[in-house]
Design an enzyme around this catalytic site. Structure first.
Site, PDB file in Angstrom:
ATOM      1  CG  ASP A  79      -4.730  -1.784  -0.033  1.00  0.00           C
ATOM      2  OD1 ASP A  79      -3.842  -2.328   1.027  1.00  0.00           O
ATOM      3  OD2 ASP A  79      -4.853  -1.265  -0.388  1.00  0.00           O
ATOM      4  CB  SER A  81      -1.309  -0.204   1.371  1.00  0.00           C
ATOM      5  OG  SER A  81      -2.027  -1.084   1.385  1.00  0.00           O
TER       6      SER A  81
END
Length: 313
Positions: free
Chosen positions: A205, A92
């Site tokens: 993600d 991320s």
């Protein structure tokens, strides 16, 4: 784009820092044309350098939305003391910062970029696809422009961006190919960004399953891993709106996994980011400073744990 609500644009930048190719691989080799087989992450892998060989220093850069800016401050403190990584794994926010670091950007150059980029630079509203508010193409393009279109395998340091296979929930290590797309996949918060399709596989993600990618840093060859956990215990900031609720939910989900992954690190650095909201992009300088202070505070322990490793400037 100019009509997009400001909280939505803030979230897009947050998603780019949060959570920030035809190129899936569980090894440093280029992938075959066949469907990718994601690598699962479990347990600790401790590498030992060969006799008389230098210790390879790895960085595991975690997610944290706006708090991801504190990565930059930690890197500044480590660089000033002569500690420069040999390999980098990011999830991320960490994938975004890590890609620049692996490309050879100094922490001060990364800081310059971070203070310059606007939310509009990564917030590409996607009205044609109901699976996410933003397409993510703007983030991919921005990263590739800064990195001069270099694929991951041409970066100065071995690099891995961690993503999640949407269909199975498995950890996927992106270690070759389009660097911008790898960062885009690692930052693709479900419902905010449209899933990134890589070799026919939908990725989202990386913070969902590996918010602090220590194991991936070891898989890149690191013998000693410094983990940078820039997250914080969730604050009660859910009243601000949908976007804040989404990021708060990610923080809640990610903390337990982060605690487990942190135990696999050789040194853990945790900047004091609890006083900052995960959507507070006006606090970039303050977050970078918080990272710098945490990095400086870690130097004595790092020197004790890794004597003789610091390089002269």
């Amino acid at each position: 784009m100019h009509g997009a609500p400001r909280p939505a644009r803030r979230l897009a930048l947050g998603a780019a820092l949060a959570a920030g190719s035809q190129w899936l691989s569980a090894s440093a080799q280029s992938p075959s044309p066949a469907a990718p087989k994601p690598s699962a992450s479990s347990g600790r892998v401790q590498n030992a350098p060969p006799a008389n060989a230098p210790v390879k220093l790895g960085l595991a850069l975690g997610g944290g939305s706006a708090r991801g800016f504190s990565h930059i401050g930690v890197l500044k403190a480590l660089d000033e003391a002569g500690y420069r990584a040999d390999v980098v794994a990011g999830s991320s926010a960490g994938a975004l910062v890590g890609a620049f670091y692996a490309a050879g950007f100094s922490p001060w150059q990364i800081e310059e970029v971070a203070l310059k980029v606007r939310d509009l630079d990564v917030a590409d509203i996607n009205s044609a696809n109901k699976r996410g508010m933003f397409a993510g193409e703007a983030l991919q393009r921005l990263v590739n422009e800064y990195l001069r279109q270099q694929p991951i395998e041409r970066l100065r340091l071995p690099f891995c961006a961690v993503a999640t296979q949407l269909a199975t929930g498995e950890v996927v290590a992106l270690r070759s190919g389009d660097a911008g797309q790898a960062v885009r996949a690692s930052c693709a918060i479900p419902g905010v960004f449209v899933p990134t399709v890589v070799q026919g596989v939908e990725l989202v993600d990386g913070g969902l399953v590996s918010p602090l990618p220590v194991r991936q840093a070891r898989a890149l060859g690191a013998h000693f891993v410094i983990a940078l956990d820039v997250g914080a215990q969730p604050r009660n900031n859910t009243g601000a709106g949908l976007y804040e609720v989404i990021l708060q939910s990610f923080e809640i989900m990610g903390r337990a996994i982060t605690q487990l992954e942190a135990q696999q690190a050789d040194l853990l650095i945790r900047p004091d980011t609890a006083r900052f909201s995960s959507t507070d992009f006006n606090a970039r300088k303050e977050l970078i400073q918080a990272g710098y202070e945490a990095g400086r505070a870690s130097l004595a322990e790092l020197a004790r744990r890794l004597p003789g490793r610091a390089r002269k400037a």
